[in-house]
Design a protein around this motif. Structure first.
Motif, PDB file in Angstrom:
ATOM      1  N   TYR A  55       0.593   3.635   1.900  1.00  0.00           N
ATOM      2  CA  TYR A  55       0.460   4.203   3.237  1.00  0.00           C
ATOM      3  C   TYR A  55       0.829   3.138   4.268  1.00  0.00           C
ATOM      4  CZ  TYR A  55      -3.985   1.867   2.270  1.00  0.00           C
ATOM      5  OH  TYR A  55      -4.929   0.963   1.873  1.00  0.00           O
ATOM      6  N   THR A  56       1.105   3.572   5.478  1.00  0.00           N
ATOM      7  CA  THR A  56       1.443   2.648   6.559  1.00  0.00           C
ATOM      8  C   THR A  56       0.221   1.834   6.961  1.00  0.00           C
ATOM      9  OG1 THR A  56       3.159   4.123   7.421  1.00  0.00           O
ATOM     10  CG2 THR A  56       2.246   2.518   8.959  1.00  0.00           C
ATOM     11  N   SER A  91       5.594  -0.008   7.336  1.00  0.00           N
ATOM     12  CA  SER A  91       5.624   1.134   6.427  1.00  0.00           C
ATOM     13  C   SER A  91       5.412   0.698   4.982  1.00  0.00           C
ATOM     14  CB  SER A  91       6.966   1.858   6.554  1.00  0.00           C
ATOM     15  OG  SER A  91       7.171   2.306   7.873  1.00  0.00           O
ATOM     16  N   THR A 108      -5.760   0.115   9.302  1.00  0.00           N
ATOM     17  CA  THR A 108      -5.399   1.363   8.620  1.00  0.00           C
ATOM     18  C   THR A 108      -5.763   2.563   9.486  1.00  0.00           C
ATOM     19  OG1 THR A 108      -7.539   1.571   7.479  1.00  0.00           O
ATOM     20  CG2 THR A 108      -5.817   0.286   6.374  1.00  0.00           C
ATOM     21  N   CYS A 156       0.847  -1.193   0.000  1.00  0.00           N
ATOM     22  CA  CYS A 156       0.000   0.000   0.000  1.00  0.00           C
ATOM     23  C   CYS A 156       0.886   1.248   0.000  1.00  0.00           C
ATOM     24  CB  CYS A 156      -0.884   0.024   1.242  1.00  0.00           C
ATOM     25  SG  CYS A 156      -2.041  -1.351   1.404  1.00  0.00           S
TER      26      CYS A 156
END
Length: 209
Positions: free
Chosen positions: A35-36, A58, A79, A33
């Protein structure tokens, strides 16, 4: 033990495993992804807790977790998480497990699940949307005799309006997850309960189609 490895797909959280030796299996989780994410882990039958129950991952990073024979459990991606220094009293936009970084309970629906049971001659695995969907998950076995399993479609953007989970801070459409019809409505025909508890009486509804 079957030899399993992740399929790296852009923008998706993935889970997989490969055989370390006859007494251990290594799961490799890769965050594809942008994003983290905060993977959550939950073991069945009082099995070993992998990854401490949860951790931060991460974008582009990976983590390897080792499990012994007979281990069973699940992984999921959380998320939009925020945890104080103690790792407690935090929260996640999706997949939250009672506000803790290290999960001792399952992720709050809707959440995509990667489920595993390590056997003697065979391992069993699946990607389940029974608790809804938040991110795409894929599992690719390294062994040619085993098949890929996963759901990589962006179901958030395709989610029916009545099942959407929307977060104001999310980018784009703001849809961060898609509830199951069972979770949203609780009807027997959607939950495969009561008179709909058998395969012959619990067919696909318009939501699941």
């Amino acid at each position: 033990m079957e030899d399993l490895l992740l399929l790296p797909i852009l923008l998706f959280f993935l889970a997989g495993m490969n055989s370390l030796n006859t007494s251990a299996t290594v799961f490799t989780l890769r965050n594809q992804c942008p994003y983290t994410i905060w993977p959550g882990t939950l073991s069945g039958d009082s099995g070993a807790v992998l990854g401490g129950g949860g951790f931060e991952l991460s974008p582009g990073a990976s983590a390897s977790l080792s499990a012994g024979p007979g281990w069973s459990g699940r992984f999921w991606a959380r998320t939009g998480c925020s945890f104080p220094g103690s790792g407690f009293n935090g929260s996640c936009t999706t997949g939250d497990c009672a506000g803790s970084l290290r999960c001792t309970s399952g992720g709050s629906p809707p959440v995509t699940l990667a489920e595993f049971t390590l056997g003697g001659s065979k391992d069993f695995y699946d990607v389940s949307l029974v608790d809804g969907y938040n991110v795409g998950v894929g599992i690719r076995p390294a062994a040619a005799s085993c098949r890929y399993a996963g759901c990589l479609a962006d179901l958030n953007n395709r989610c029916p309006a009545e099942l959407r989970v929307v977060a104001a801070e999310a980018a784009g459409s703001g849809v961060v997850a898609c509830r199951s019809a069972c979770d949203a409505f609780g009807w027997a025909e959607y939950c495969c309960t009561g008179t709909h508890a058998s395969p012959s009486t619990c067919g696909p509804t318009r939501h699941y189609q």
